[in-house]
Design a protein around this motif. Structure first.
Motif, PDB file in Angstrom:
ATOM      1  N   ARG A 140      52.250   9.925  69.028  1.00  0.00           N
ATOM      2  CA  ARG A 140      53.064  10.138  70.218  1.00  0.00           C
ATOM      3  C   ARG A 140      53.174   8.820  70.972  1.00  0.00           C
ATOM      4  N   ALA A 141      54.368   8.483  71.416  1.00  0.00           N
ATOM      5  CA  ALA A 141      54.552   7.217  72.127  1.00  0.00           C
ATOM      6  C   ALA A 141      55.720   7.318  73.089  1.00  0.00           C
ATOM      7  N   ASN A 142      55.608   6.553  74.176  1.00  0.00           N
ATOM      8  CA  ASN A 142      56.711   6.429  75.129  1.00  0.00           C
ATOM      9  C   ASN A 142      57.323   5.058  74.907  1.00  0.00           C
ATOM     10  N   ARG A 143      58.528   5.038  74.427  1.00  0.00           N
ATOM     11  CA  ARG A 143      59.166   3.753  74.109  1.00  0.00           C
ATOM     12  C   ARG A 143      60.680   3.905  74.200  1.00  0.00           C
ATOM     13  N   PRO A 144      61.396   2.795  74.305  1.00  0.00           N
ATOM     14  CA  PRO A 144      62.857   2.878  74.356  1.00  0.00           C
ATOM     15  C   PRO A 144      63.403   3.539  73.092  1.00  0.00           C
ATOM     16  N   ASN A 145      64.328   4.448  73.297  1.00  0.00           N
ATOM     17  CA  ASN A 145      64.876   5.168  72.160  1.00  0.00           C
ATOM     18  C   ASN A 145      66.365   5.414  72.346  1.00  0.00           C
ATOM     19  N   ASN A 146      67.032   5.582  71.223  1.00  0.00           N
ATOM     20  CA  ASN A 146      68.448   5.932  71.282  1.00  0.00           C
ATOM     21  C   ASN A 146      68.588   7.323  71.897  1.00  0.00           C
ATOM     22  N   TYR A 147      69.537   7.447  72.808  1.00  0.00           N
ATOM     23  CA  TYR A 147      69.705   8.732  73.480  1.00  0.00           C
ATOM     24  C   TYR A 147      71.184   9.037  73.635  1.00  0.00           C
ATOM     25  N   CYS A 148      71.559  10.243  73.230  1.00  0.00           N
ATOM     26  CA  CYS A 148      72.934  10.698  73.431  1.00  0.00           C
ATOM     27  C   CYS A 148      72.952  11.650  74.612  1.00  0.00           C
ATOM     28  N   SER A 149      73.582  11.229  75.687  1.00  0.00           N
ATOM     29  CA  SER A 149      73.592  12.072  76.887  1.00  0.00           C
ATOM     30  C   SER A 149      74.434  13.328  76.692  1.00  0.00           C
ATOM     31  N   PRO A 190      79.197   6.834  73.253  1.00  0.00           N
ATOM     32  CA  PRO A 190      78.265   5.703  73.232  1.00  0.00           C
ATOM     33  C   PRO A 190      76.837   6.158  73.533  1.00  0.00           C
ATOM     34  N   ILE A 191      75.889   5.620  72.789  1.00  0.00           N
ATOM     35  CA  ILE A 191      74.502   5.980  73.034  1.00  0.00           C
ATOM     36  C   ILE A 191      73.918   5.070  74.104  1.00  0.00           C
ATOM     37  N   GLU A 192      72.901   5.564  74.770  1.00  0.00           N
ATOM     38  CA  GLU A 192      72.139   4.769  75.712  1.00  0.00           C
ATOM     39  C   GLU A 192      70.742   4.570  75.145  1.00  0.00           C
ATOM     40  N   ILE A 193      70.020   3.617  75.704  1.00  0.00           N
ATOM     41  CA  ILE A 193      68.637   3.395  75.298  1.00  0.00           C
ATOM     42  C   ILE A 193      67.756   3.724  76.488  1.00  0.00           C
ATOM     43  N   ILE A 194      66.948   4.768  76.332  1.00  0.00           N
ATOM     44  CA  ILE A 194      66.133   5.304  77.422  1.00  0.00           C
ATOM     45  C   ILE A 194      64.694   5.423  76.951  1.00  0.00           C
ATOM     46  N   SER A 195      63.761   5.120  77.819  1.00  0.00           N
ATOM     47  CA  SER A 195      62.351   5.300  77.470  1.00  0.00           C
ATOM     48  C   SER A 195      61.965   6.762  77.653  1.00  0.00           C
ATOM     49  N   LEU A 196      61.548   7.379  76.562  1.00  0.00           N
ATOM     50  CA  LEU A 196      61.116   8.774  76.578  1.00  0.00           C
ATOM     51  C   LEU A 196      59.909   8.930  75.673  1.00  0.00           C
ATOM     52  N   CYS A 252      68.491  -6.464  80.554  1.00  0.00           N
ATOM     53  CA  CYS A 252      68.214  -5.276  81.362  1.00  0.00           C
ATOM     54  C   CYS A 252      67.465  -4.242  80.526  1.00  0.00           C
ATOM     55  N   SER A 253      66.929  -3.254  81.199  1.00  0.00           N
ATOM     56  CA  SER A 253      66.283  -2.158  80.465  1.00  0.00           C
ATOM     57  C   SER A 253      67.133  -0.879  80.613  1.00  0.00           C
ATOM     58  N   TYR A 254      67.967  -0.556  79.591  1.00  0.00           N
ATOM     59  CA  TYR A 254      68.221  -1.369  78.406  1.00  0.00           C
ATOM     60  C   TYR A 254      69.703  -1.301  78.122  1.00  0.00           C
ATOM     61  N   GLY A 255      70.312  -2.493  77.948  1.00  0.00           N
ATOM     62  CA  GLY A 255      71.735  -2.523  77.652  1.00  0.00           C
ATOM     63  C   GLY A 255      72.028  -2.391  76.188  1.00  0.00           C
ATOM     64  N   ASP A 256      71.138  -2.965  75.353  1.00  0.00           N
ATOM     65  CA  ASP A 256      71.332  -2.883  73.910  1.00  0.00           C
ATOM     66  C   ASP A 256      70.004  -3.165  73.216  1.00  0.00           C
ATOM     67  N   GLU A 257      70.038  -3.186  71.885  1.00  0.00           N
ATOM     68  CA  GLU A 257      68.810  -3.395  71.117  1.00  0.00           C
ATOM     69  C   GLU A 257      68.223  -4.787  71.354  1.00  0.00           C
ATOM     70  N   ASN A 258      69.076  -5.761  71.642  1.00  0.00           N
ATOM     71  CA  ASN A 258      68.548  -7.101  71.909  1.00  0.00           C
ATOM     72  C   ASN A 258      67.710  -7.108  73.179  1.00  0.00           C
ATOM     73  N   ASP A 259      68.138  -6.324  74.170  1.00  0.00           N
ATOM     74  CA  ASP A 259      67.322  -6.184  75.384  1.00  0.00           C
ATOM     75  C   ASP A 259      65.944  -5.617  75.037  1.00  0.00           C
ATOM     76  N   GLU A 277      67.211  11.472  81.488  1.00  0.00           N
ATOM     77  CA  GLU A 277      67.544  12.094  80.204  1.00  0.00           C
ATOM     78  C   GLU A 277      68.892  12.805  80.210  1.00  0.00           C
ATOM     79  N   TYR A 278      69.547  12.828  81.360  1.00  0.00           N
ATOM     80  CA  TYR A 278      70.896  13.395  81.414  1.00  0.00           C
ATOM     81  C   TYR A 278      71.952  12.298  81.424  1.00  0.00           C
ATOM     82  N   GLY A 279      71.484  11.041  81.248  1.00  0.00           N
ATOM     83  CA  GLY A 279      72.418   9.926  81.195  1.00  0.00           C
ATOM     84  C   GLY A 279      72.912   9.492  82.555  1.00  0.00           C
ATOM     85  N   ARG A 280      72.185   9.843  83.611  1.00  0.00           N
ATOM     86  CA  ARG A 280      72.580   9.464  84.969  1.00  0.00           C
ATOM     87  C   ARG A 280      71.624   8.396  85.504  1.00  0.00           C
TER      88      ARG A 280
END
Length: 784
Positions: free
Chosen positions: A169-178, A350-356, A274-281, A298-301
């Protein structure tokens, strides 16, 4: 001589009665037989996500059936399971549309109940299409991936991986579809160039009177900026390195640092991280240990860290921030560009990158061994192996397997209220922690008796990736499993190599330490008549059912085989379907003609030259067809059989021996001709049977045997009379010359061109065809 076959045309309506006969006698029923080698097909369970089930998919499954039929006729004991994939997001989306509801605003129990039945009518229709196509799978025991039995196995395999310390189990930036409301894996992302604005923003530099211009496609993430980077070789910014830029509006200072990922040629060459605009971030945050600012929920807001821009959608925040930046006069310029953007494969947003916090299955550690295994699998065709290897080379994080959705296999974990320790049950049952009490009394860590159940579900690939284990009864029937696993073949489309094929390889190896299959059979896309990929959104999907009803399953199957060279895309074509229909009409007429003559099974002592010649060509046909069948490339036998049967056997050989076959004054020649006719035609039928099972069954049982053609073995190479095939072109050229000559010659009696039956003078048979002189003379009615 009265033909045994009275009907002058093949009637596709007969396919229904043939299907019923096969069902009655259970011709395709699988049972364990240790004396025979098992051939197990890891059949892809189709997703009944909407009407119509398109023609490319129907062609795909027709060819999978050809694999099954071919393998049976090679003597294998074929297990051909049928499943229906009913898990995950597409079911939820379909249910929301069908019942005009929103998942997260609907009671979970009620929503799951609606999902469980939403696809029933589509599933019934899909199963009926499969049966109508003559798919010879195990429909009596077809499975669903949303059944309790299937989900129980998914959960059991997860518990196994947990015990092997392959889950964490880990909390880390992940691809997220709102839009989907859930984490998604890298394999579920596609990239698309979409129009966007590149905004040039003027940041002040604290230590100087200068400014630095930052170009960004994500100005809405200004508040989450933690660093400005410039390329270390970019002379424009060398004097600003190690100084601090002040973020507009938010008046927060961030450092300016050199970093090689900044591209001087893009925008201004200065980039905000920024945290997080893309994978390079994400990479830079990890590399430099930057402190994350949570930018989206987690709702993309936007989060509370956005201040006056909080609780807005990404687009709303972007519009508002750009407007405010313009009002304070610090936007230098805007450029319209096409930006390569990561998109959710399903929702196309478009996907966002969110820490979950998510659960991860380890995959990075397995990449080296999976690369070795990938090179041990036989790919049909081999070129598609590279898709898997490319994917393996791109893996940089472990697989996040938890999803924040409802309709899927639940993660079988309960958390202790006291110490928050995750507790897992024993394997073997289906668990629903979000609504059930745990099957244990105490926490394994602290002994507490109160628990909270996990409410997340698994990524659907966690289910789909165990298909080889489910169909071989892994952990359910050890004798059956030992006989059938590893399976033989995975047939699938090229678009899901990096998902279904890859995850199956990973999971099955983790659980069994063996490959799940020895072979992978990869099909291309079905395209429309313009060469565009079919999709419901484009409105160019062709429904296969009207085609099957109009022309019959065999016509559709022959078109599918003859049109699609293995592994390549293929086009739908009504004209080509008509061409397939015409060939089957020709085949029926050949069969009707031959049915007038009793079958001679014993090879005559003497065969005429013409008969030996066509048997030589038949030998070539067998070799070519078997090469195709051995590689599961049905394009080869479909086209070779058509060419031989229509353009050589019917057009030339039958015309050459028609006189002899009716000539009772020459019993030896007549017997040789009749034997050869049936030798060739019976072989044609057996070779064609895996592709066109209905018409071949009808002709076979009418002419040769009451026993099904599908219980016969595919022919072995004959290996004789090959030397006579050198005459084929000369024979065909000579016949064409005579036919053309007759068309050009006006009859003195009728004043019209000679018919093909009329006699003609002045034609000399070439010396190299002298051995065929008698048949050619009779065929063309040649006079001295």
């Amino acid at each position: 001589m009265v033909p045994k076959i009275e009907s002058k045309l093949w009637n596709p309506a007969l396919e229904r009665s043939i299907l019923q006969k096969w069902d009655t006698i259970g011709i395709y029923k699988f049972s364990m037989d240790e004396s025979r080698k098992a051939f197990v097909i890891d059949t892809p369970p189709p997703y009944p996500s909407g009407r119509p089930w398109h023609v490319g998919a129907a062609a795909h499954y027709s060819q999978i059936d050809m694999i099954a039929r071919t393998s049976r006729m090679m003597g294998y004991n074929v297990l051909f399971p049928i499943g229906i994939d009913r898990n995950g997001l597409p079911v939820e989306i379909y249910t929301e549309k069908k019942y005009k509801i929103v998942m997260r605003k609907t009671d979970r129990e009620k929503f799951l109940e609606l999902c469980a039945h939403a696809l029933d009518d589509l599933e019934d229709e899909m199963i009926q299409i499969m049966k109508t196509l003559g798919i010879s799978g195990n429909f009596e025991e077809y499975y669903r991936t949303d059944s309790e039995k299937f989900r129980a196995l998914t959960q059991s395999t997860f518990i196994c991986l947990w015990k092997q310390n392959l889950v964490y189990r880990a909390n880390r930036p992940n691809n997220y579809c709102s839009k989907c409301g859930t984490t998604i894996a890298d394999s579920e992302i596609v990239y698309d160039a979409i129009p966007t604005k590149l905004i040039y923003i003027r940041f002040s530099v604290k230590e100087t009177d200068n400014n630095i211009i930052i170009a960004s496609t994500r100005p809405e993430l200004l508040f989450a900026c933690q660093l400005i980077i410039v390329n270390p070789n970019d002379e424009r910014y060398l004097s600003l390195v190690e100084k601090h830029a002040v973020i507009p509006i938010f008046n927060r200072e961030v450092k300016i640092m050199p970093h090689p990922s900044a591209k001087p040629e893009f925008g201004s060459g200065a980039v905000m991280v920024c945290s997080y605009g893309d994978e390079n971030d994400v990479r830079i945050f990890r590399e430099l240990g930057l402190k994350e600012i949570v930018s989206l929920d987690e709702y993309g807001r936007t989060s509370s860290a956005a201040g006056p821009y909080s609780n807005l959608s990404v687009n709303q925040a972007r519009i508002k921030i750009i407007e405010d930046l313009k009002n304070i006069g610090i936007i230098e310029k805007e450029e319209s560009i096409m930006h390569r953007t990561p998109m959710c494969e399903r929702s196309k947003t478009p996907i966002e990158i969110i820490s979950l916090e998510d659960y991860y299955v380890k995959q990075i550690d397995y990449v080296p061994v999976l690369r070795e295994l990938a090179n041990k699998i036989t790919f049909h065709p081999d070129m598609h192996r590279q898709i898997l290897l490319n994917w393996l080379n791109s893996i940089v994080i472990d697989w996040p397997v938890t999803r924040r959705r409802y309709y899927g296999t639940e993660v079988p974990i309960w958390y202790c209220i006291n110490c928050r320790c995750p507790n897992l049950p024993d394997e073997g049952k289906y668990y629903r922690p979000w609504k059930e009490r745990p099957p244990f009394e105490k926490c394994s860590n602290c002994g507490c008796t109160e628990f909270i159940g996990e409410d997340r579900t698994f990524d659907t690939w966690m289910d789909s990736s165990i298909s080889p284990l489910y169909i071989t009864k892994y952990k359910n029937n050890s004798q059956f499993y030992d006989y059938t696993y590893p399976t033989t073949l995975r047939p699938q489309g090229k678009d899901i190599i990096r998902t279904w094929l890859y995850y199956t390889l990973l999971r099955c190896f983790q659980l069994t330490s063996r490959l799940p299959w020895s072979d992978a059979w990869i099909m291309g896309y079905g395209l429309d008549e313009k060469g565009e990929k079919m999709s419901k959104s484009k409105g160019n999907v062709v429904d296969p059912l009207p085609i099957i009803h109009r022309h019959g399953a065999d016509v559709f199957r022959l078109w599918a085989a003859a049109e699609s060279n293995l592994g390549y895309d293929f086009r739908y074509s009504e004209r080509r379907i008509t061409s397939a229909k015409n060939f089957l009409s020709k085949l029926w007429n050949i069969g009707r003609f031959l049915s007038s003559f009793d079958v001679i099974s014993e090879t005559p002592t003497m065969l005429s030259a013409s008969d030996r010649w066509i048997i030589g060509e038949l030998s070539k046909l067998i070799d070519e067809c078997m090469e195709g069948y051995n590689n599961f490339n049905f394009f080869i036998p479909a086209n070779e059989i058509r060419e031989f049967a229509w353009n050589i056997f019917a057009a030339h050989y039958i015309e050459m021996i028609k006189g002899r076959v009716y000539d009772t004054s020459d019993p030896s020649g007549q017997r040789s001709a009749i034997f050869t006719l049936h030798k060739c035609f019976s072989t044609i039928l057996v070779l064609l049977a895996p592709i066109c099972p209905f018409i071949t069954e009808e002709l076979w049982t009418k002419i040769y045997s009451v026993e099904s053609i599908h219980l016969q073995r595919l022919p072995q190479s004959l290996g004789y009379y090959d030397e006579l095939t050198k005459y084929t072109k000369s024979i065909m050229d000579f016949n064409s010359t005579v036919w053309n000559k007759k068309k050009e010659t006006i009859s003195e009696e009728t004043g019209k061109p000679l018919s093909l039956k009329d006699s003609i003078v002045g034609i000399i048979i070439p010396p190299d065809l002298e051995v065929f002189k008698e048949d050619l003379t009779m065929m063309h009615n040649l006079k001295g």
